[in-house]
Design a protein around this motif. Sequence first.
Motif, PDB file in Angstrom:
ATOM      1  N   UNK A   1       1.502   1.350  -4.982  1.00 41.37           N
ATOM      2  CA  UNK A   1       1.992   1.455  -4.145  1.00 41.37           C
ATOM      3  C   UNK A   1       3.309   0.855  -4.302  1.00 41.37           C
ATOM      4  N   UNK A   2       4.273   1.364  -4.676  1.00 46.15           N
ATOM      5  CA  UNK A   2       5.647   0.658  -4.481  1.00 46.15           C
ATOM      6  C   UNK A   2       6.791   0.650  -3.684  1.00 46.15           C
ATOM      7  N   UNK A   3       5.857   1.207  -2.071  1.00 47.99           N
ATOM      8  CA  UNK A   3       6.815   0.419  -0.994  1.00 47.99           C
ATOM      9  C   UNK A   3       5.805  -0.707  -0.130  1.00 47.99           C
ATOM     10  N   UNK A   4       5.180  -0.848  -0.899  1.00 45.66           N
ATOM     11  CA  UNK A   4       4.554  -2.527  -0.426  1.00 45.66           C
ATOM     12  C   UNK A   4       4.637  -3.535  -0.800  1.00 45.66           C
ATOM     13  N   UNK A   5       5.429  -3.138  -1.522  1.00 49.35           N
ATOM     14  CA  UNK A   5       5.532  -4.574  -3.020  1.00 49.35           C
ATOM     15  C   UNK A   5       6.490  -5.217  -1.935  1.00 49.35           C
ATOM     16  N   UNK A   6       5.766  -6.323  -2.764  1.00 50.51           N
ATOM     17  CA  UNK A   6       6.874  -7.880  -2.128  1.00 50.51           C
ATOM     18  C   UNK A   6       7.317  -8.653  -3.191  1.00 50.51           C
ATOM     19  N   UNK A   7       9.000  -8.417  -3.164  1.00 52.20           N
ATOM     20  CA  UNK A   7       9.143  -9.301  -4.414  1.00 52.20           C
ATOM     21  C   UNK A   7      10.296  -9.542  -4.493  1.00 52.20           C
ATOM     22  N   UNK A   8      11.260  -9.343  -4.010  1.00 54.02           N
ATOM     23  CA  UNK A   8      12.551  -9.930  -4.115  1.00 54.02           C
ATOM     24  C   UNK A   8      12.497 -10.754  -3.077  1.00 54.02           C
TER      25      UNK A   8
ATOM     26  N   UNK B   1     -17.362  -5.405 -15.451  1.00 48.78           N
ATOM     27  CA  UNK B   1     -19.167  -5.747 -15.404  1.00 48.78           C
ATOM     28  C   UNK B   1     -19.129  -5.097 -14.372  1.00 48.78           C
ATOM     29  N   UNK B   2     -19.153  -3.964 -14.258  1.00 50.17           N
ATOM     30  CA  UNK B   2     -19.842  -2.689 -13.371  1.00 50.17           C
ATOM     31  C   UNK B   2     -20.043  -3.503 -11.765  1.00 50.17           C
ATOM     32  N   UNK B   3     -18.955  -4.496 -11.515  1.00 54.02           N
ATOM     33  CA  UNK B   3     -19.445  -5.339 -10.188  1.00 54.02           C
ATOM     34  C   UNK B   3     -18.070  -4.589  -9.425  1.00 54.02           C
ATOM     35  N   UNK B   4     -18.603  -3.871  -8.060  1.00 50.79           N
ATOM     36  CA  UNK B   4     -18.049  -3.103  -7.094  1.00 50.79           C
ATOM     37  C   UNK B   4     -16.751  -3.603  -6.029  1.00 50.79           C
ATOM     38  N   UNK B   5     -15.495  -3.252  -6.698  1.00 53.24           N
ATOM     39  CA  UNK B   5     -14.491  -4.478  -5.745  1.00 53.24           C
ATOM     40  C   UNK B   5     -13.620  -3.348  -5.162  1.00 53.24           C
ATOM     41  N   UNK B   6     -13.049  -3.338  -4.191  1.00 51.07           N
ATOM     42  CA  UNK B   6     -13.186  -3.075  -2.906  1.00 51.07           C
ATOM     43  C   UNK B   6     -11.033  -3.572  -2.506  1.00 51.07           C
ATOM     44  N   UNK B   7     -10.447  -3.242  -3.397  1.00 52.16           N
ATOM     45  CA  UNK B   7      -8.801  -3.618  -3.266  1.00 52.16           C
ATOM     46  C   UNK B   7      -7.896  -3.227  -1.254  1.00 52.16           C
ATOM     47  N   UNK B   8      -7.444  -4.081  -1.005  1.00 55.15           N
ATOM     48  CA  UNK B   8      -7.284  -3.898   0.186  1.00 55.15           C
ATOM     49  C   UNK B   8      -5.312  -4.497   0.723  1.00 55.15           C
ATOM     50  N   UNK B   9      -4.537  -3.052   0.355  1.00 53.78           N
ATOM     51  CA  UNK B   9      -3.290  -3.443   0.106  1.00 53.78           C
ATOM     52  C   UNK B   9      -2.538  -3.439   1.080  1.00 53.78           C
ATOM     53  N   UNK B  10      -2.879  -2.150   2.723  1.00 52.40           N
ATOM     54  CA  UNK B  10      -2.587  -2.272   3.436  1.00 52.40           C
ATOM     55  C   UNK B  10      -3.581  -3.025   4.736  1.00 52.40           C
TER      56      UNK B  10
ATOM     57  N   UNK C   1      -4.739  -7.939  -2.292  1.00 56.43           N
ATOM     58  CA  UNK C   1      -3.455  -7.923  -2.756  1.00 56.43           C
ATOM     59  C   UNK C   1      -2.293  -8.212  -1.561  1.00 56.43           C
ATOM     60  N   UNK C   2      -2.049  -9.540  -1.658  1.00 59.17           N
ATOM     61  CA  UNK C   2      -1.029 -10.406  -0.594  1.00 59.17           C
ATOM     62  C   UNK C   2      -0.022  -8.788  -0.946  1.00 59.17           C
ATOM     63  N   UNK C   3       0.709  -8.749  -2.041  1.00 66.15           N
ATOM     64  CA  UNK C   3       2.259  -8.261  -2.210  1.00 66.15           C
ATOM     65  C   UNK C   3       1.847  -7.795  -2.660  1.00 66.15           C
ATOM     66  N   UNK C   4       1.350  -6.363  -2.468  1.00 60.58           N
ATOM     67  CA  UNK C   4       0.972  -4.695  -3.326  1.00 60.58           C
ATOM     68  C   UNK C   4       0.395  -4.650  -4.318  1.00 60.58           C
TER      69      UNK C   4
END
Length: 382
Positions: free
Chosen positions: A55-62, A22-31, A48-51
């Motif tokens: 950015x695999x080193x930033x993932x919150x999975x386990x 929808x042509x809306x600019x989105x700014x993802x914040x990872x770090x 994006x709280x869990x990455x």
Amino acid sequence: MPFERVVTTNFDFLLEQGYARISKYCIPIISEEQLAVGDSQAGVRLLKLHGDLHHPNRLVVTEEDYDAFLTSFPLLATHLSSLLIDHTALFIGYSLDDPDFRQIWQVAKERLGALRRPAYVLQVGAAPHTVARYERRGVKVINLPKTSTRSYGEILEIVFRELLEYWSSKVISLSTATEPESQAELTLPSSAQSRLAFFSVPTRYAAVYKSRIYPVAERYGFSPIMAADVVAPGDNIMAKVYALIERSAVVVADISSPNTMLEVGMVLSKEGMAKPIILIAEDQASIPFDIAKHLVIRKPQSMDDESPGFIKLIESAFAEAFSRISPALEDEPSRLVAKKEYRAAVIAAFSLLEYELRQFFESSSLEAFSARSSLIMLLQCH
């Protein structure tokens, strides 16, 4: 929905792809480093709280990652807490058994305590005991009725459309424009044909547009307005812009800044949007939109230059736009009276009177007439 802040625990890119469509600019914040970047960039800030999968080193999975989140990413937790102080949280797609939900709400509880604002969660067909459990945790349940004829997604779509309509109407009703003509147009019911011309222009050009292009719009029967004319400190700017676009009869967009590109994206994202769009672009600049149905006018190198050809094109565009709404404007007072919208009918009638007076004095070249004359000034001309 015109949310300016979105928080997700998903790893995928569905939200980014949705905003792009929808042509809306989105700014993802990872770090945490990205938090130092201010809010000067236009667009939805997506935390994006869990990455994410890029950015695999930033993932919150386990389970270990979950338990260590607060100590591993203290700035993100603090930022989330700040958001929950300034904003009311609306949870979508979460349940009490979801570890993401429990973690986010635990952050709010530990960091904010009594300062925590009330929150809401959308549920479909939630059982009474589920509602009670949410409310014991300080979360108000918006419990939507479940039907056999509609899916979960269809029910949410209906709700989002109703919320957007309600939000836009309330944003407009609480807005105060700096010009009386624009304020009168904002008081009309949403079903009425307005004469608003919404200008989406870079801040650095606002004064030039007001001095050179506003009079052209008024001469052709429109009431020009910018978001800055109605936005007050603390407002959700995106919501107000969306509401003004919704209410306007024509949109004029100078697409030479990220902010205006975002606003044009909001216009183009509206399904079935048939109102005229006048795009003003720098010479040779590329346009990242499907603009086959819309007029593009190339502006001079400097907006301060005298460019009669540019002004002529603007005049022609406004003349064409007004010809499209003119029949509806002429019938509007009678239609509103028939609907017993008497206050709106009076406003519509005065709008017609103002337009006719402008046309009369414009053709008569009366010295007392000015393109920026108010209705009262027009009535005093003789």
